[in-house]
Motif scaffolding. Sequence first.
Motif, PDB file in Angstrom:
ATOM      1  N   THR A  15       6.450  -3.819  -7.844  1.00  0.00           N
ATOM      2  CA  THR A  15       6.449  -3.671  -6.396  1.00  0.00           C
ATOM      3  C   THR A  15       7.129  -4.780  -5.697  1.00  0.00           C
ATOM      4  O   THR A  15       7.820  -4.468  -4.837  1.00  0.00           O
ATOM      5  CB  THR A  15       4.826  -3.518  -5.952  1.00  0.00           C
ATOM      6  OG1 THR A  15       4.257  -2.527  -6.578  1.00  0.00           O
ATOM      7  CG2 THR A  15       4.972  -3.184  -4.345  1.00  0.00           C
TER       8      THR A  15
ATOM      9  N   GLU B  25       1.474  -1.952  -0.316  1.00  0.00           N
ATOM     10  CA  GLU B  25       2.400  -0.768  -1.110  1.00  0.00           C
ATOM     11  C   GLU B  25       1.854  -0.462  -2.476  1.00  0.00           C
ATOM     12  O   GLU B  25       1.748   0.644  -2.848  1.00  0.00           O
ATOM     13  CB  GLU B  25       4.000  -1.538  -1.503  1.00  0.00           C
ATOM     14  CG  GLU B  25       4.645  -0.629  -2.379  1.00  0.00           C
ATOM     15  CD  GLU B  25       5.480   0.576  -1.369  1.00  0.00           C
ATOM     16  OE1 GLU B  25       6.273   1.085  -1.981  1.00  0.00           O
ATOM     17  OE2 GLU B  25       5.566   0.337  -0.143  1.00  0.00           O
ATOM     18  N   ILE B  26       1.052  -1.505  -3.226  1.00  0.00           N
ATOM     19  CA  ILE B  26       0.328  -1.398  -4.563  1.00  0.00           C
ATOM     20  C   ILE B  26      -0.569  -0.094  -4.014  1.00  0.00           C
ATOM     21  O   ILE B  26      -1.304   0.842  -4.834  1.00  0.00           O
ATOM     22  CB  ILE B  26      -0.256  -2.476  -4.952  1.00  0.00           C
ATOM     23  CG1 ILE B  26       1.176  -3.223  -5.608  1.00  0.00           C
ATOM     24  CG2 ILE B  26      -0.776  -1.989  -6.440  1.00  0.00           C
ATOM     25  CD1 ILE B  26       0.903  -4.696  -6.129  1.00  0.00           C
TER      26      ILE B  26
END
Length: 214
Positions: free
Chosen positions: A17, A38-39
């Motif tokens: 990521t 984002e993860i």
Amino acid sequence: MPRNKYPEITERKILDTATKLFFEKGWEQTTIQDIVDEIGDITRGAFYHHFKSKEDIIEAVLNRLATENDPFKEVKKIAGLNGLEKLKKAFLLSFENIGQLEAIKTIPKILSNPKLIAKQLIECVNSGAPDILAFIEEGLLDGSISVEYPKQTAETFMLLTNIWLSPIIFSVDTDEYLLKAKHLQDLFNHIGLPVIDDKILETLVMVHKTIKNI
């Protein structure tokens, strides 16, 4: 919170990521919270369990990029080359795959960090130089190389080509960069390591112009 049974999976997700965001947004614009968001399924605490700072994560990303594009491993697969030819081929590959050109826009300010440059200096000597030394020793046996101090030559070669000749760490115009490359050509020719030929000079200039345009 239950203990993570698969820390290596979490670490790989963080690296994947972070690499994606660094390429898309740039290193300075990407925050640790961006990576966590984002993860989606880790906390900041989980991130800091694996990486203590943004400097640590970018160092890990750069190390993985270098490992994925190891020119020495590629050259060792090629049969029929003498020691000098192997060294030339590895040198060419290292510049043709210089950290994936689309990613270079994220790297200059990262490599201006003195701690990372110091670590890169140590890596050049401890990790990169032994690969160069192996090719030099082959060249000494087959007669394509005639240096007097193989180990010291390998270390000098790595330091000068990876640090001093780096168009990322030392930003100069293309004319000056070509003069630096020609200086190294003369230097290495003089000590019996004629590794920088006209083809390599052309490749260096091409890569430099590409980087300047990114």
